[in-house]
Structure formats: C-alpha cells, structure tokens
Enzyme design. Sequence first.
Site, short mmCIF file in Angstrom:
data_model
loop_
_atom_site.label_atom_id
_atom_site.label_comp_id
_atom_site.label_asym_id
_atom_site.label_seq_id
_atom_site.Cartn_x
_atom_site.Cartn_y
_atom_site.Cartn_z
CG ASP A 164 59.41 55.22 9.00
OD1 ASP A 164 59.13 55.45 10.04
OD2 ASP A 164 59.96 54.65 9.19
CD GLU B 163 62.53 55.78 19.05
OE1 GLU B 163 62.04 55.00 20.55
OE2 GLU B 163 62.60 56.51 18.13
#
Length: 273
Positions: free
Chosen positions: A60, A49
């Site tokens: 995040d 990824e």
Amino acid sequence: MSRIGQTFTALKAQNRKALISFITAGDPGKGLTVPLMHALVDAGTDIIELGVPFSDPMADGPVIQRASERALANKVGLKDVLAMTAEFRKVNTSTPVVLMGYANPFEHMGYETFAEAAKTAGVDGVLTVDIPPEESLGVSDVFKAHDLDPIFLLSPTTPESRVAQVAAVAGGFIYYVSLKGVTGSANLDTEEVARKVAMVRKHCDLPVGVGFGIRDAATAEAVARIADAVVVGSRIVNEIETAPEGECGARVKHLVADLRRGVDAASKQTENK
C-alpha cells in the site's frame, strides 16, 4: 452461486460494470465504518472491499498506510472487522463484502477459525495480498469450504504462466493491478491495461476488476470500457482522511456517486455503438 457471482451476473444482464470501493476498517473511527459501508452502497457501490488494518502494509501507498495506522490507533483488529461486517449485514444482505489484508492476522487467528467466523459474519471473499498462488492452495481450499471466494491480485509484471496458476485457484473475481508499485500511483495506461485484461481472460472465466490509479469519473469510465469492474481505494481513503470532522460520509458519497456516473457512462457508450 456466491453473492459476488450473483452481483456480476445481475450487472452483466443489465450491460453494466461493477464499482468496487475500498475503505480501511476503523478509519477514521471505529464507529464510523458501518455507516461508511452503507454510504458506499447508497452512492452506487456494488461490492465493498474492507481493509483489515495491519502494521506493515507493504503493498500500500502512503494514503492507505496512514489509514491502517489510524485504525490500529483506534484499536481495530480482525475480530472488530468481522463484527463490523456482521453489523452491516443486519441491514444489508445483498452487497458483497470482501476482506482485503495481509496473511499475518488471518494466520494468527488460524485459517479454519477465521474462515468459519468470516462466513458467519457475512463475508463473501478474502483477498490476501501477500500469499502467492503457488502457496495458496491449502488456504484457498479452506476458504472455498466455507463459501468464501479466494481473490487474487495480478500485476503488469505477472507472467502468463502465473495467470494460469491464479485462474486454477481463484474465485469471485480477478483483481488486476493496473500499475507497477504501490496503491495510489498515477499515470494509467489504458491500452496496456486492455492488453493485459485480454490476456487474463484467455485463462480465466472470472470477471476481471481493475484498480490502482483511478481518481475520478473520467478514469473510472476509461477502465469500465475495458474491465468487468472498477476498483477504487486510495482516492476514497484520501477523501476520508481530508474530510472535515462530521463531513466524512457526505464527502465519500459525493465522490462515489461521481465514480458511479463514470462507470455507467462506459456502459451507455457500449449500448450506443
């Protein structure tokens, strides 16, 4: 069958689970991303990824936010990420690469233009964090038309009706976020994860990857007993951030090899039952 599908099929035939490793493109340096991608594979990563740097990465936690900030300071944008993938593909034509990012950079390039460029570069799937499934149909169709798997996130708070919506448009694999909150959170509840993964599988034939909260071989093994794939991001990015200059690749390889041992230990336990 897509490269992602081929990877999961091959692993299933060997009674093994996938290790999916995340890094942010351009962190810690523009010239280090492709070597790090190869280091991930050498250490046992099955699917990469690759994070697309973004100025407001709301899903995040602080570790990956700082990675995005460093990458943006290194002037790395979406075109650079595609160029890095193309460079990686000159050597590695088998390991799937999934771009993970926010809608804004893809929209700015134009989904059709982006999908065509991503396919040409050798990208296999795209996970757009902030596009919900009910708004994604047109985008998913564009991705699928260019042989890109549209990958979606599910969380502990996702209702069952929404899981069915995601299953209707998703490709590649389902990414189940095992914790509420942002990336890098702790306190993994494997019993709850097992219940949720079973519910997802009722609606979807795609492999299920579980991420968030996986820190070491032990947590990787625990998740690999439940899911088809173990996804590790913040722990790897933290290793990149804290590694002394010049030691980044070696430190990442050491960590990922340990995670790989954990994932494979779960497969061995299954074989011995």
